[in-house]
Design an enzyme around this catalytic site. Structure first.
Site, PDB file in Angstrom:
ATOM      1  N   ALA A   1      32.473 -70.948 106.447  1.00 41.34           N
ATOM      2  CA  ALA A   1      31.225 -71.358 107.365  1.00 41.34           C
ATOM      3  C   ALA A   1      30.845 -69.637 107.214  1.00 41.34           C
ATOM      4  O   ALA A   1      29.216 -69.468 106.988  1.00 41.34           O
ATOM      5  CB  ALA A   1      30.941 -71.546 109.229  1.00 41.34           C
TER       6      ALA A   1
ATOM      7  N   GLN B   1      36.067 -79.388 115.258  1.00 44.27           N
ATOM      8  CA  GLN B   1      36.431 -79.302 114.725  1.00 44.27           C
ATOM      9  C   GLN B   1      37.865 -78.215 116.192  1.00 44.27           C
ATOM     10  O   GLN B   1      39.206 -78.542 114.925  1.00 44.27           O
ATOM     11  CB  GLN B   1      35.860 -77.341 114.573  1.00 44.27           C
ATOM     12  CG  GLN B   1      34.863 -77.830 113.059  1.00 44.27           C
ATOM     13  CD  GLN B   1      36.035 -78.743 111.838  1.00 44.27           C
ATOM     14  OE1 GLN B   1      37.062 -77.353 111.457  1.00 44.27           O
ATOM     15  NE2 GLN B   1      35.467 -79.917 111.181  1.00 44.27           N
TER      16      GLN B   1
ATOM     17  N   LYS C   1      33.476 -66.222 114.179  1.00 42.14           N
ATOM     18  CA  LYS C   1      34.701 -66.100 113.521  1.00 42.14           C
ATOM     19  C   LYS C   1      35.228 -67.535 112.438  1.00 42.14           C
ATOM     20  O   LYS C   1      34.358 -68.770 113.208  1.00 42.14           O
ATOM     21  CB  LYS C   1      35.501 -65.721 114.228  1.00 42.14           C
ATOM     22  CG  LYS C   1      35.342 -64.033 114.673  1.00 42.14           C
ATOM     23  CD  LYS C   1      36.556 -62.985 115.203  1.00 42.14           C
ATOM     24  CE  LYS C   1      36.327 -63.890 117.416  1.00 42.14           C
ATOM     25  NZ  LYS C   1      37.800 -62.951 117.358  1.00 42.14           N
ATOM     26  N   GLY C   2      36.243 -67.820 112.369  1.00 48.49           N
ATOM     27  CA  GLY C   2      36.783 -68.928 112.181  1.00 48.49           C
ATOM     28  C   GLY C   2      37.018 -70.242 113.557  1.00 48.49           C
ATOM     29  O   GLY C   2      37.399 -69.479 113.771  1.00 48.49           O
TER      30      GLY C   2
ATOM     31  N   GLY D   1      37.433 -73.612 111.318  1.00 46.41           N
ATOM     32  CA  GLY D   1      38.370 -74.206 111.177  1.00 46.41           C
ATOM     33  C   GLY D   1      39.454 -75.418 111.122  1.00 46.41           C
ATOM     34  O   GLY D   1      40.159 -76.263 112.041  1.00 46.41           O
ATOM     35  N   GLU D   2      40.765 -74.210 111.705  1.00 44.67           N
ATOM     36  CA  GLU D   2      42.361 -74.115 111.394  1.00 44.67           C
ATOM     37  C   GLU D   2      42.773 -74.074 113.424  1.00 44.67           C
ATOM     38  O   GLU D   2      43.569 -74.303 113.176  1.00 44.67           O
ATOM     39  CB  GLU D   2      42.621 -72.997 110.202  1.00 44.67           C
ATOM     40  CG  GLU D   2      43.015 -74.183 109.623  1.00 44.67           C
ATOM     41  CD  GLU D   2      42.765 -73.225 107.721  1.00 44.67           C
ATOM     42  OE1 GLU D   2      43.933 -73.141 107.669  1.00 44.67           O
ATOM     43  OE2 GLU D   2      41.699 -72.135 107.780  1.00 44.67           O
TER      44      GLU D   2
HETATM   45  N1  MCN Z   1      31.404 -73.091 112.968  1.00 44.83           N
HETATM   46  C1  MCN Z   1      30.456 -72.266 113.775  1.00 44.83           C
HETATM   47  N2  MCN Z   1      30.421 -71.317 113.734  1.00 44.83           N
HETATM   48  C2  MCN Z   1      31.354 -70.596 113.840  1.00 44.83           C
HETATM   49  C3  MCN Z   1      32.413 -71.387 112.478  1.00 44.83           C
HETATM   50  C4  MCN Z   1      32.147 -73.095 112.237  1.00 44.83           C
HETATM   51  O1  MCN Z   1      29.610 -73.676 114.007  1.00 44.83           O
HETATM   52  N3  MCN Z   1      31.646 -69.713 114.318  1.00 44.83           N
HETATM   53  C5  MCN Z   1      32.040 -74.718 112.440  1.00 44.83           C
HETATM   54  C6  MCN Z   1      30.710 -74.939 111.098  1.00 44.83           C
HETATM   55  O2  MCN Z   1      30.303 -76.478 111.156  1.00 44.83           O
HETATM   56  C7  MCN Z   1      31.719 -75.378 109.941  1.00 44.83           C
HETATM   57  C8  MCN Z   1      32.730 -75.445 110.649  1.00 44.83           C
HETATM   58  O3  MCN Z   1      33.299 -75.697 112.224  1.00 44.83           O
HETATM   59  O4  MCN Z   1      31.186 -76.240 108.760  1.00 44.83           O
HETATM   60  C9  MCN Z   1      33.923 -75.210 109.769  1.00 44.83           C
HETATM   61  O5  MCN Z   1      33.704 -74.119 109.334  1.00 44.83           O
HETATM   62  P1  MCN Z   1      34.935 -72.739 109.093  1.00 44.83           P
HETATM   63  O6  MCN Z   1      36.176 -72.498 110.830  1.00 44.83           O
HETATM   64  O7  MCN Z   1      34.298 -71.332 108.456  1.00 44.83           O
HETATM   65  O8  MCN Z   1      35.739 -73.326 107.863  1.00 44.83           O
HETATM   66  P2  MCN Z   1      35.689 -74.121 107.371  1.00 44.83           P
HETATM   67  O9  MCN Z   1      34.599 -74.227 106.488  1.00 44.83           O
HETATM   68  O10 MCN Z   1      36.091 -73.281 105.797  1.00 44.83           O
HETATM   69  O11 MCN Z   1      36.969 -75.027 106.715  1.00 44.83           O
HETATM   70  C10 MCN Z   1      38.165 -75.344 106.248  1.00 44.83           C
HETATM   71  C11 MCN Z   1      38.708 -75.499 107.836  1.00 44.83           C
HETATM   72  C12 MCN Z   1      40.113 -75.846 106.889  1.00 44.83           C
HETATM   73  S1  MCN Z   1      40.727 -74.639 106.321  1.00 44.83           S
HETATM   74  C13 MCN Z   1      41.321 -77.388 107.765  1.00 44.83           C
HETATM   75  S2  MCN Z   1      43.029 -77.202 106.270  1.00 44.83           S
HETATM   76  C14 MCN Z   1      40.294 -78.034 107.493  1.00 44.83           C
HETATM   77  C15 MCN Z   1      38.995 -77.214 108.941  1.00 44.83           C
HETATM   78  O12 MCN Z   1      38.124 -76.350 108.452  1.00 44.83           O
HETATM   79  N4  MCN Z   1      40.662 -79.381 107.412  1.00 44.83           N
HETATM   80  C16 MCN Z   1      39.463 -80.658 107.834  1.00 44.83           C
HETATM   81  N5  MCN Z   1      38.467 -79.005 109.152  1.00 44.83           N
HETATM   82  C17 MCN Z   1      38.498 -79.967 108.745  1.00 44.83           C
HETATM   83  N6  MCN Z   1      37.237 -80.799 109.139  1.00 44.83           N
HETATM   84  C18 MCN Z   1      37.790 -82.129 108.755  1.00 44.83           C
HETATM   85  N7  MCN Z   1      36.939 -82.925 108.992  1.00 44.83           N
HETATM   86  N8  MCN Z   1      38.172 -82.331 107.026  1.00 44.83           N
HETATM   87  C19 MCN Z   1      39.402 -81.416 107.309  1.00 44.83           C
HETATM   88  O13 MCN Z   1      39.620 -81.757 106.033  1.00 44.83           O
HETATM   89 MO1  MOS Z   2      42.497 -74.659 105.181  1.00 42.33          MO
HETATM   90  S1  MOS Z   2      44.528 -75.421 104.981  1.00 42.33           S
HETATM   91  O1  MOS Z   2      43.027 -73.032 105.132  1.00 42.33           O
HETATM   92  O2  MOS Z   2      42.258 -75.684 103.523  1.00 42.33           O
END
Ligand code: MCN
Ligand code: MOS
Length: 763
Positions: free
Chosen positions: A515, A663, A726-727, A729-730
C-alpha cells in the site's frame, strides 16, 4: 465482470479527500456474490486436469514409478522422475540464479508428501483415480521429523541474526532479578480458503498462467527462467486472490510441471491442490524454540536480555523464522545478545506466514516481560511503560515515529485496565476464571519501488493500471482513492486494473509494504496526468482556456476551473472533446534515475533486492501495537475462551480506516488461532503432517472470536511512505498470542510457554 467494469461506488466529491475515507472494499461485493473471477476458476475448452502424487516416505529415494495402471485407467500423461523436462533453474528472490537443470520431480525424497509424479487426465475425477493407481517403489532413509526431536546442538545450518550490544552476559550475572524461560511455537499454516494451483496455456512459444499470486511479475520471471523463454512471452494473471498470507509470493517447484504438461499435450492444463497438499507442498510458519534470560533491577528496569533461539527448516532450503525479530526493538535494555540457529528436518521448506519472525519473537519477549512483572510485583502495563526505549539501540537511530506509549495508555483506558487486580485467580464468574493480559507488537516499515499507469478516458474517467495484486487487503480500493485525490475526480469515476504481469511493475504484496509503495507510484502518475491535462488546457489552441491569463488551473471534482471566476469551467470530458483527444495515458515509476535500465527495472519488479529495510535512511521505522485480552477459563475443564480484545495501533496515516480496521482484526483473529488452536502435528516416525485438513487443523471460527475493538494512535510518518502511512497488514497478529497467554496466567496462575494453549496444559 472485469475489474475495469467495476467503478468504485462511493460518494466523495473528488475534492481531494478520498484518502482517509471509509470506503468498502472494491472486491467485497464481487467475492460475496461469486462474480470475482478467481484465476483458478477460468474455464477453457479442451482443458486437461492434473493431480500430483505424494510421496509416502519422509526421506529416501524413488527407485521406480509404475505408471501402467494409471495409463490404463485413463491418464493421458504421467510425468515421473524419469522424465527430462528440459527446465533450467530460476532466479531466486535474492536475485541469484543457480546453475544447471531444474528437476521438479527429483528422485531424492526430502519430506513426506513431496511430489513423485504428475498425472493428467480428461477430468479431475479421472486424474484423481489414475493417480491412485501409480505404484512407487522407494528406498526409505531415516527421518528427522521435527525440531522437538532434534538435540539442541544438532543439524545447525548457520547462526543467523546475531545481535549484540553492551555486555549482556555480565549484566545478566549482576542483575538483582533474573528470569529464565523456554518458549515454543509449533508449525502453523496459512489455511487460506483458496487452494494453490495454476492453469497453464501455451500459444506457440508464449505462455499464459492463471494463478493466485501475491506477485505476478516475479512469477512471470520464474516461468521464463524455467522454460527458457523471454519474460515478455509469459503472462501471469491473478485478478482476485482468496487469501495468501505469505504463501502465494513465490513459485514452488511442482508448479513447473503444469506448463510442462500443457506443452507436451498441446492443450491447457489445470492443477488445483487438494486441501492436504495445501499443508505439505509449501511451507507454513516454522516451529520455533527460544530461551530468554531477562536481568532487571528490583523495580523492573531491564538490564539485560539474552536470547538463544532455534527454528526448523528443510534439508534442501533455508527459511529463517527469526525468533529475535521483535525482541531487540521492544525495550530499552542497555545490554542485549540474541543468537539463532536453523535446524534441518524432513519438511517442505517453511515460508512466510503473516508476521514472520515477529509473531513467535513477540510470544517470547512479551511472555517473559509478564513473568518479570510478576517477579518484581509491578503491573504488566506499568513495567512496559517504564522500559520503553528512546531510540533504536540496534541501529543507533531515532525512531521515525513510535507511538507505542500512546497505544499502551489509550488501549488500557479503553479496556479498563486500571480495574485489574494484580494477583492471579482474583476474578471469576461462577466456574469461569477471568484473566486480563497485555502484550505489544511491532512490524518493520519496508520500502520499495513501484510503477503505475493512469489512463484518462474520453468520458473523463480515470483508470489506474498496475501489475500489483490485491489478495483481499484492499489494493484496488486504496489505489482508487489515491488516484481520485491526486488527479481530482470523485472516486466513483476511478476504476482499477491489477493482477497481471503484462501491466506496470510492482513488488510483492508482502512485508506489509504494498500500500505504501503503490499509493506512492499512483500518486506520482496521477499527479503527472493532471499536470499534463492542465498543460494541454492552457496551451492547446482549441482549448476553452487557451489565451486566458493563468499559469495553472484547478482540477477538482472532475472539473477544470481557472482562478478567475468569470472564466470557463469545463469537465475533463469536455476539454478532451474540444482539443480532439480521446484520452490521455501517463506512466510513472518511483525508481531512481540510476535504476532505469531494462535490467534494473526487471530486478526491481522481480526480486527483493531493491526492498529497503526499516533502518535505511536516518530513522528506524516500524509499526507498533498493544493488545489487551480478556479470557475466561473453565475451572474444571481448562477450556479457554477469549471474551474481549482491545488493541491500539500506530501505523501512521490510514489511507482507508475501514480496511485498516479489518486488516488489524484479521491479524488479531489469526493471533487467537496462534494462541489457542493452531498446531501442525507431525508424526515422529515419518515426518507426516497428520492434521493436514481444515477439520483437524483448527483455526478460529466465528464462535471463537469476541468483539475486537481497534484504536488508531498513529500520526502521519512521511519518512515511511509518500502519504505518511506505515505497514498495516501484518502487525495485527504480532503480540496477540502472548497477550492471551498472559491473560491465561492471570486467570489461572499457570504459565503456558508452549503454544497453542490447549486444555490439557491447564489441568
Ligand atoms: N492500509 C491503509 N493505510 C495504511 C496501510 C495500509 O489503509 N497506512 C490498508 C489498505 O487497505 C491496504 C492494506 O491496509 O490494502 C494492507 O496494506 P499493507 O500493510 O501495505 O500490506 P500489503 O498491501 O503489502 O498486503 C500484504 C499483507 C501481508 S504481508 C499479509 S501476510 C496479509 C495481509 O496483507 N495477507 C492477507 N493482509 C491480508 N488480508 C487478506 N484479506 N488476505 C491475505 O492473504
Ligand atoms: Mo506477508 S507473510 O509478508 O505475505
Amino acid at each position: 465482470m472485469t475489474p475495469l467494469d467495476m467503478p468504485m461506488k462511493h460518494g466523495d466529491a473528488g475534492d481531494g479527500a478520498s484518502i482517509g475515507q471509509r470506503l468498502s472494499r472494491h472486491d467485497g461485493k464481487l467475492k460475496i456474490t461469486g462474480s470475482a473471477d478467481y484465476a483458478l476458476e477460468r474455464q477453457f475448452e479442451h482443458a486437461a486436469y492434473a493431480v500430483l502424487v505424494p510421496a509416502t516416505i519422509g526421506a529416501g529415494r524413488v527407485v521406480s514409478v509404475d505408471t501402467a495402471a494409471a495409463l490404463a485407467a485413463g491418464a493421458i500423461l504421467v510425468l515421473t522422475p524419469e522424465d527430462d523436462l528440459g527446465l533450467a533453474q530460476a532466479t531466486t528472490f535474492t536475485g541469484q540464479r543457480p546453475e544447471g537443470a531444474f528437476l521438479p520431480l527429483p528422485h531424492e525424497i526430502r519430506f513426506d508428501g513431496q511430489s513423485v509424479a504428475l498425472v493428467v487426465a480428461e477430468s479431475l475425477e479421472a486424474a484423481t483415480e489414475a493417480a491412485r493407481r501409480i505404484k512407487v517403489t522407494y528406498e526409505a532413509a531415516p527421518v528427522t521429523a521435527s525440531l522437538v526431536q532434534t538435540p539442541e546442538d544438532a543439524g545447525t545450518v548457520g547462526e543467523q541474526f546475531n545481535v549484540a550490544w553492551g555486555d549482556a552476559q555480565a549484566a545478566y550475572a549482576d542483575a538483582p532479578v533474573k528470569i529464565e524461560a523456554d518458549y515454543h511455537t509449533p508449525r502453523e499454516y496459512h489455511a487460506a480458503m483458496e487452494p494453490h494451483g495454476l492453469i497453464a496455456k501455451w500459444d506457440g512459444d508464449r505462455l499464459t498462467v492463471w494463478q493466485p499470486s501475491q506477485w505476478v511479475h516475479a512469477m512471470a520471471r520464474n516461468y521464463s527462467d524455467w522454460f527458457g523463454i523471454p519474460m515478455e512471452d509469459v503472462r501471469v494473471v491473478s485478478p482476485y486472490v482468496g487469501g495468501g498470507f505469505g504463501s502465494k509470493g513465490f513459485n514452488y517447484g511442482w508448479e513447473a510441471l503444469v506448463p510442462a504438461a500443457a506443452r507436451r499435450l498441446g492443450r491447457p492444463v489445470k492443477l488445483a491442490l487438494s486441501r492436504p497438499q495445501n499443508f505439505n507442498l509449501y511451507g507454513g510458519r516454522a516451529s520455533t524454540r527460544q530461551t530468554l534470560k531477562l536481568g532487571a533491577t528490583k523495580d523492573g528496569m531491564l538490564q539485560s536480555i539474552l536470547l538463544t533461539g532455534a527454528s526448523e527448516t528443510s534439508t534442501y532450503g533455508v527459511w529463517p523464522e527469526q525468533v529475535g525479530a521483535a525482541t531487540p526493538l521492544m525495550y530499552g535494555t542497555p545490554n542485549y545478545r540474541g543468537q539463532q540457529r536453523i535446524v534441518q528436518v524432513n519438511t517442505v521448506t517453511p515460508g512466510a506466514l503473516r508476521g514472520p519472525g515477529k509473531a513467535p519473537s513477540a510470544f517470547g519477549i512479551e511472555s517473559a516481560m509478564d513473568e518479570l512483572a510478576y517477579a518484581v510485583g509491578v503491573d504488566p502495563l506499568e513495567i512496559r511503560l517504564r522500559n520503553q526505549p528512546d531510540h533504536d539501540r540496534m541501529s543507533n537511530k531515532p525512531w521515525s515515529t513510535r507511538r507505542l506509549r500512546e497505544a499502551l495508555t489509550e488501549g488500557a483506558a479503553a479496556f479498563g485496565w486500571d480495574k485489574r487486580p494484580m494477583a492471579p485467580r482474583s476474578m471469576r464468574d461462577g466456574h469461569q476464571l477471568i484473566g486480563w493480559g497485555v502484550a505489544t507488537g511491532t512490524f518493520p516499515v519496508i520500502r520499495n519501488y513501484g510503477e503505475a499507469e493512469i489512463r484518462v478516458t474520453a468520458e473523463g474517467r480515470v483508470e489506474v493500471v498496475s501489475g500489483a495484486t490485491d489478495i483481499g487487503q484492499g489494493t484496488y480500493t486504496v489505489l482508487a482513492q489515491t488516484a481520485a485525490d491526486a488527479f481530482g475526480v470523485p472516486v466513483d469515476e476511478v476504476s482499477v486494473r491489477l493482477g497481471d504481469s503484462s501491466l506496470p511493475g510492482s513488488p510483492v504484496a508482502g512485508g506489509s509494504k504494498l500500500a505504501g509503495v503503490m499509493t506512492g507510484a499512483v500518486h506520482k502518475a496521477a499527479t503527472a496526468a493532471r499536470e499534463e491535462l492542465i498543460g494541454l488546457a492552457l496551451t492547446h489552441p482549441d482549448s476553452p482556456f487557451h489565451g486566458i491569463e493563468a499559469n495553472t488551473l484547478e482540477l477538482k471534482g472532475g472539473r477544470l476551473t481557472p482562478p478567475r471566476a468569470d472564466a470557463p469551467n469545463v469537465t475533463v470530458a469536455e476539454l478532451l472533446r474540444a482539443i480532439g483527444r480521446d484520452g490521455l495515458t501517463v506512466r510513472r515509476d518511483t525508481l531512481p534515475e540510476d535504476m532505469q535500465s531494462p535490467e534494473e527495472r526487471k530486478r526491481a519488479w522481480t526480486t527483493m533486492t531493491t526492498a529497503q529495510g526499516p533502518t535505511v535512511g536516518d530513522y528506524s521505522q516500524h509499526s507498533w501495537c498493544a493488545h489487551f485480552a480478556e479470557v475466561r477459563v473453565d475451572e474444571d475443564f481448562g477450556t479457554v475462551r477469549v471474551s474481549r480484545i482491545v488493541s491500539a495501533f500506530d501505523c501512521g496515516l490510514l489511507y482507508n480506516p475501514k480496511l485498516v480496521e479489518s486488516q488489524w482484526q484479521g491479524g488479531i483473529i489469526m493471533g487467537i488461532g496462534m494462541a489457542l488452536f493452531e498446531e501442525g502435528l507431525v508424526d515422529a516416525r515419518n515426518g507426516r503432517v497428520v492434521n493436514n485438513n481444515l477439520g483437524d487443523y483448527l483455526v478460529p471460527t466465528n464462535a471463537d472470536v469476541p468483539e475486537i475493538q481497534v484504536i488508531s494512535v498513529g500520526i502521519p510518518d512521511t519518512n515511511a511512505s509518500l502519504l505518511g502511512g506505515k505497514g498495516v497488514g501484518e502487525v495485527g497478529i504480532v503480540g496477540v498470542a502472548p497477550a492471551i497467554a498472559n491473560a491465561v496466567f492471570h486467570a489461572t496462575g499457570k504459565r503456558v510457554r508452549d503454544l497453542p494453549i490447549t486444555l490439557e496444559k491447564l489441568i
